[in-house]
Design an enzyme around this catalytic site. Sequence first.
Site, PDB file in Angstrom:
ATOM      1  N   SER A 156      43.579  32.686 -83.271  1.00 12.17           N
ATOM      2  CA  SER A 156      43.420  33.998 -83.892  1.00 12.17           C
ATOM      3  C   SER A 156      42.544  33.843 -85.121  1.00 12.17           C
ATOM      4  O   SER A 156      42.428  32.735 -85.673  1.00 12.17           O
ATOM      5  CB  SER A 156      44.796  34.545 -84.312  1.00 12.17           C
ATOM      6  OG  SER A 156      44.668  35.696 -85.130  1.00 12.17           O
ATOM      7  N   TYR A 169      53.249  34.558 -87.969  1.00  9.19           N
ATOM      8  CA  TYR A 169      52.162  34.564 -86.992  1.00  9.19           C
ATOM      9  C   TYR A 169      51.006  33.694 -87.473  1.00  9.19           C
ATOM     10  O   TYR A 169      50.475  32.873 -86.710  1.00  9.19           O
ATOM     11  CB  TYR A 169      51.691  35.995 -86.748  1.00  9.19           C
ATOM     12  CG  TYR A 169      50.579  36.098 -85.728  1.00  9.19           C
ATOM     13  CD1 TYR A 169      50.860  36.021 -84.361  1.00  9.19           C
ATOM     14  CD2 TYR A 169      49.257  36.270 -86.130  1.00  9.19           C
ATOM     15  CE1 TYR A 169      49.839  36.110 -83.424  1.00  9.19           C
ATOM     16  CE2 TYR A 169      48.240  36.368 -85.195  1.00  9.19           C
ATOM     17  CZ  TYR A 169      48.538  36.280 -83.841  1.00  9.19           C
ATOM     18  OH  TYR A 169      47.529  36.367 -82.919  1.00  9.19           O
ATOM     19  N   LYS A 173      49.499  30.286 -85.611  1.00  8.72           N
ATOM     20  CA  LYS A 173      48.132  30.142 -85.116  1.00  8.72           C
ATOM     21  C   LYS A 173      47.373  29.040 -85.855  1.00  8.72           C
ATOM     22  O   LYS A 173      46.503  28.385 -85.268  1.00  8.72           O
ATOM     23  CB  LYS A 173      47.399  31.483 -85.202  1.00  8.72           C
ATOM     24  CG  LYS A 173      47.955  32.523 -84.224  1.00  8.72           C
ATOM     25  CD  LYS A 173      47.939  32.020 -82.775  1.00  8.72           C
ATOM     26  CE  LYS A 173      48.404  33.043 -81.784  1.00  8.72           C
ATOM     27  NZ  LYS A 173      48.359  32.561 -80.377  1.00  8.72           N
TER      28      LYS A 173
END
Length: 245
Positions: A156, A169, A173
């Site tokens: 990401s 998150y 990533k």
Amino acid sequence: MTAPKGTGGAGAAARAAAGPRTVLITGVSRGLGRALALELARRGHSVVGCGRSPEHVRSLEAEIASPSRHFLTVADVRSDSNMAELAKAVAEKKQVPDIIVNNAGTINRNNKTWNVPAEEFDTVVDTNIKGTANVLRHFVPLMIEKKHGIIVNLSSGWGRSAAAEVAPYCASKWAIEGLTRSLAKELPPGLAAIALSPGVVNTDMLHSCFGTSAALYQTTDTWAPKAATMILTLSLDDNGASLTV
């Protein structure tokens, strides 16, 4: 789009148009995974895919081109035993993937780091990091035996930068970026691992962060042809790279 190292000129076109390949996609029943599966199937490739929702998997089976060519099943990447069973089934069906796309992922609800419930943080880590590791644990040996394979771990932009209220998150990533670089150093000749950011795409996950502003970004249907072409043109020269669709 960040161009893969090996995608210049005729060589890239030849790889993209090469004979049918088998592509494993996790999180295949929704969002980016579903769009990519449909696009690859339209191009004549075989899709091995798993998702957690029986309803969504069956829906994909009903829509995908040439359904008999594919193997779509209900399985959870968070379960090591599920991935072991999937790898066994794939080997028995002689559908060992040429390309793995570790796409399955989730995101926390927007929240300050100290307010993210432990269970929610665990779900992000278990899906995005440990789920990827579970797939690698059982499918990399099959690729090594085949002496060929491209592994694409979905990263990401937030695996290379950071934003407030999505710390779990972002952490997951960033972990994928590091995992992929380490994996790339371990793989034998014939295999390569790439961290691939999909870019910003209007999905349920983006909507959870951006709300109605998610509609300002490209749809999965617009994204999928670009992503499919890029993934199909990846080569051993891209081993260890961090790229963006």
